[in-house]
Structure formats: C-alpha cells, structure tokens
Design a protein around this motif. Structure first.
Motif, short mmCIF file in Angstrom:
data_model
loop_
_atom_site.label_atom_id
_atom_site.label_comp_id
_atom_site.label_asym_id
_atom_site.label_seq_id
_atom_site.Cartn_x
_atom_site.Cartn_y
_atom_site.Cartn_z
N THR A 101 31.00 -21.89 -13.80
CA THR A 101 31.49 -20.66 -14.44
C THR A 101 30.46 -19.55 -14.32
N VAL A 102 29.19 -19.89 -14.47
CA VAL A 102 28.12 -18.91 -14.28
C VAL A 102 28.12 -18.41 -12.84
N GLU A 103 28.27 -19.33 -11.88
CA GLU A 103 28.31 -18.94 -10.47
C GLU A 103 29.50 -18.03 -10.19
N MET A 104 30.63 -18.30 -10.83
CA MET A 104 31.81 -17.45 -10.68
C MET A 104 31.49 -16.03 -11.17
N PHE A 105 30.85 -15.92 -12.32
CA PHE A 105 30.52 -14.60 -12.85
C PHE A 105 29.59 -13.85 -11.91
N LEU A 106 28.55 -14.52 -11.41
CA LEU A 106 27.59 -13.85 -10.53
C LEU A 106 28.25 -13.38 -9.23
N ALA A 107 29.21 -14.17 -8.74
CA ALA A 107 29.94 -13.77 -7.53
C ALA A 107 30.79 -12.54 -7.81
N VAL A 108 31.44 -12.50 -8.96
CA VAL A 108 32.26 -11.35 -9.34
C VAL A 108 31.37 -10.13 -9.56
N LEU A 109 30.22 -10.33 -10.20
CA LEU A 109 29.28 -9.23 -10.42
C LEU A 109 28.86 -8.60 -9.10
N ALA A 110 28.52 -9.43 -8.12
CA ALA A 110 28.10 -8.92 -6.81
C ALA A 110 29.23 -8.15 -6.13
N GLU A 111 30.45 -8.66 -6.26
CA GLU A 111 31.60 -8.00 -5.62
C GLU A 111 31.93 -6.68 -6.30
N ASN A 186 21.87 -7.65 -5.74
CA ASN A 186 21.24 -8.83 -5.14
C ASN A 186 20.60 -9.74 -6.19
N VAL A 187 21.29 -9.98 -7.28
CA VAL A 187 20.79 -10.89 -8.31
C VAL A 187 20.63 -12.30 -7.73
N ALA A 188 19.46 -12.90 -7.95
CA ALA A 188 19.15 -14.18 -7.32
C ALA A 188 19.39 -15.38 -8.22
N GLY A 189 20.08 -15.22 -9.32
CA GLY A 189 20.33 -16.34 -10.22
C GLY A 189 20.25 -15.89 -11.67
N VAL A 190 20.43 -16.84 -12.58
CA VAL A 190 20.48 -16.50 -14.00
C VAL A 190 19.16 -15.92 -14.48
N ASP A 191 18.04 -16.51 -14.07
CA ASP A 191 16.74 -16.02 -14.52
C ASP A 191 16.54 -14.57 -14.09
N ASP A 192 16.87 -14.28 -12.84
CA ASP A 192 16.76 -12.91 -12.33
C ASP A 192 17.72 -11.98 -13.08
N ALA A 195 16.31 -11.16 -16.39
CA ALA A 195 15.17 -10.26 -16.23
C ALA A 195 15.65 -8.82 -16.08
N ARG A 196 16.77 -8.63 -15.36
CA ARG A 196 17.32 -7.27 -15.20
C ARG A 196 17.80 -6.73 -16.55
N ILE A 197 18.46 -7.59 -17.34
CA ILE A 197 18.93 -7.17 -18.66
C ILE A 197 17.74 -6.78 -19.54
N ARG A 198 16.73 -7.65 -19.55
CA ARG A 198 15.56 -7.39 -20.39
C ARG A 198 14.85 -6.10 -19.97
N ALA A 199 14.88 -5.80 -18.66
CA ALA A 199 14.17 -4.63 -18.15
C ALA A 199 14.75 -3.32 -18.68
N PHE A 200 16.10 -3.26 -18.85
CA PHE A 200 16.64 -1.99 -19.34
C PHE A 200 16.91 -2.00 -20.84
N VAL A 201 16.99 -3.21 -21.44
CA VAL A 201 17.12 -3.25 -22.90
C VAL A 201 15.75 -3.06 -23.55
N MET A 202 14.72 -3.68 -22.96
CA MET A 202 13.37 -3.61 -23.50
C MET A 202 12.41 -3.19 -22.40
N PRO A 203 12.48 -1.95 -21.91
CA PRO A 203 11.63 -1.52 -20.80
C PRO A 203 10.15 -1.55 -21.18
#
Length: 375
Positions: A101-111, A186-192, A195-203
């Motif tokens: 399910t996580v992989e499905m979300f990441l694929a949709v996010l990229a598309e 180009n998100v490389a997985g859940v950890d990445d 990290a993107r979320i944390r970067a703009f929520v808590m810069p």
C-alpha cells in the motif's frame, strides 16, 4: 531494516508495545476489510489488551509546527465511535503487511508530480490540471490492488498531496496536483519521503554562532555529561586522553596550527568516550545506537542533531590533517556558519567550540530527562 549506522527518521524508530499494538489493530482490519476501522472497534481491541486507545494515540511521535501535525495516525481534533482511524504513510511503514500500500502511494505520488510538470500549459491562460483517480489507477496498473479504494483518503491525509485532494463519491475521485509536489521529486522511499515532509514542516534555521560563556565551557560540558551518564547508566563515559589535550581546549587558536591542535584535542576527547557497542563502529555511531534504545523518538531526534554537529567537527579536523578530506571540510563548515578556507582561526575555533558545547548539552539533557526514557 534501519541499522545503527543509518540515520532514519524518528517516526520510523521501533515503537513501544502499546503504539505498535494499535498500529497492528488498524493494519489487520484494513487487510481483512479493505477499509479503515472505526474508533469504537480500535478502542475495544485496545481495552481488551489493557491499553487506553486515546492515550496511546496521543503519545505517538509527531512532526509538528503550529497547527500542523503529522504522526503515525491521521490526527483529528474529535474522536467519536464512528470516526475512521487512518494510518499515515509513516504509520503504514510500521506494518509490513501494508508495504504494498505504501508502494502504491509512492507510485501515485510520482505520477501526480509528473502530470503536474508535463501538463500542456498556455502562456496566455490558466490551465486547470485535474487528474481522474480511476483513470490514474488503471493506467498505473493498480486497478486490482486490494487497497486502491483507500487512495482518496490516503492522498487527503498526506502533507504532500492534501492540497490537491478533490471530490470523491466512493466510485470516482479527482486530484488536482499542486505546486507542493515539487518538494517530492524522485522520492527514494519512506525515509526519504518523511525527510522531505520534515524539511518543510520543520525547516533548519540559519546557522548561528552560539555563545560560549567561558573558555572552560567545553571542558565543563564533557564533565557535566559524564556526571549525568554515571548517574543514569552507572558507568563512566568520558576518559581523558591526557591533561594537556583537555587543557588546550580552553585556549584560543590564532594560527592554522593552533586551530588544528584544538580540533585534534576535541577529536581525541570524542574518540575516548566509553560507549557500549561494536568497537569497529565509530564512537558516534555507537552512541546513536545505544541511546536509541533508551530515549524516546523525540529525545533521540534531538540527540542526533547534536551527533551530526560532532560528526561535522571530525570532518573539519580530518581536512586539516589529510589533503584528500578538504572537500568534506568545505561542505561541513557552512553548517557552522563558516566558509572554506578558514582565515580567522580564532573566530572559527570559538564557533566550533560553541557548537560542540551545544551538542554535548543536548545529549546531557536528554539522558537526564528520565521522564522521556522508554522502558
């Protein structure tokens, strides 16, 4: 699986039993019903195990700033018996059965990002980019995915996509990809992704020079940390390589040689820390691994900020002794508000000293905060 040598987002750290139990209840329900369970069901299951569902949900680790909060469960201000308990992508990452399910979300996010970028824009008029959910699912080959029906709620609950969440009537739904998606290229997985979320929520705040109250502050920081460590873990942490090296930490640095000497003394102090673990691992890696098992996710997150600063100190020191490490130093210095090459060695040493004190104090504070220790 994340190893001690791999820095992972605190939201992905192993959970205490009550939190993991709640995640498993929701995940099992999703696998069985292909829908998010209602709070009444989750609460009853938690009650049966002797856990307070509300308290456990409130204790979940979180990324927050102001009114924005992102945790393992989609947060809501009011819980009623029929409230759907939905896992975020971070929450699903703790349930291996929801990996697809996580992989499905990441694929949709990229598309979605791709369609936002490649839309046929017109220089003279605004083009509305609207993606048909069922069509997107079909084109990505996800029509037979057991949890494709959860996509609208997942997209609505994630900071990366909630700005574009549109109409959904159960059978059809739409999404309008927003400019926010540029942050998730180009998100490389859940950890990445986290990290993107944390970067703009808590810069990160711009690097500033902390204030060192006394030339003895660095030595005192090691001393105070050692006292707290002995109280909490019944073992000494700090060993002195030599009285001379410790004394030099209090001196100024007016030349390149003196700057190198101060950094070497600090490096020797760090290398001498008596931290349990594999001796083949660096002392900072061992310190991360050891404290991960004793601190809360919030505590270890703060400690890792300090460990990162101490790691940068070692890179700067190595550059002074190894010509091949100059590039690493050039990248490390800006984190302290410094530029490469160093020209004002006195100011550079005071800055490095102050950041090291700040890092050691952060570790000391978290070790001494027993209310945050995970047991």
């Amino acid at each position: 699986m994340t190893t001690a040598a791999t820095v992972s987002d605190p939201l992905l750290a192993p959970l205490p039993e009550p939190q993991q139990y709640l995640i498993d209840i929701v995940a099992d329900a999703v696998i069985a019903t292909r829908a998010w369970p209602v709070f009444q069901y989750v609460e009853a299951k938690m009650d049966d195990a002797g856990f307070d569902a509300n308290a456990v949900m409130s204790s979940m680790p979180v990324i927050s700033r102001g009114q924005l909060a992102y945790s393992l469960i989609r947060r809501t201000s009011m819980l009623s018996p029929d409230t759907r308990i939905e896992l975020t992508v971070a929450g699903m990452a703790h349930a291996p059965m929801l990996g697809p399910t996580v992989e499905m979300f990441l694929a949709v996010l990229a598309e979605l990002r791709s369609r936002r970028v490649t839309a046929g824009y017109d220089p003279l008029r605004v083009i509305e980019v609207v993606v048909s959910g069922p069509q997107l699912v079909s084109e990505l080959g996800l029509a037979d995915h057991p949890h494709a029906s959860l996509l609208p709620s997942i997209l609505q609950g994630e900071p990366s996509t909630w700005h574009g969440a549109g109409h959904s009537d159960g059978n059809s739904w739409e999404h309008q990809p927003s400019t926010w998606l540029r942050r998730f290229a180009n998100v490389a997985g859940v950890d990445d992704y986290l990290a993107r979320i944390r970067a703009f929520v808590m810069p990160d705040l711009p690097a500033m020079e902390p204030f060192v109250a006394s030339p003895l502050s660095l030595a005192a920081a090691f001393d105070f940390l050692d006292v707290v460590w002995r109280l909490e873990f019944k073992e000494r942490l700090v060993t002195l390589p030599s009285a001379e090296r410790l004394t030099k930490l209090a001196f100024d640095a007016n030349t390149a040689e003196e700057f190198d000497s101060r950094l070497s003394g600090l490096g020797e102090m760090l290398k001498g820390l008596r931290v349990p673990g594999n001796p083949d691992d660096g002392v900072l890696v061992r310190l991360d691994a050891f404290l991960t098992g004793h601190l809360s996710s919030e505590g270890i997150a703060r400690v890792r900020v300090g460990l990162k600063k101490l790691q940068l100190v070692t890179r700067i020191r190595n550059a002074a002794q190894h010509a091949g490490a100059a590039t690493s130093a050039a990248k490390a210095l800006p984190a302290f508000g410094l530029t490469y090459p160093v020209t004002d060695f006195s100011a550079a040493w005071r800055t490095v000293q102050a950041h090291a004190v700040e890092a050691l104090e952060a570790i000391r504070d978290e070790v001494s905060s027993r209310s945050r220790i995970v047991v």
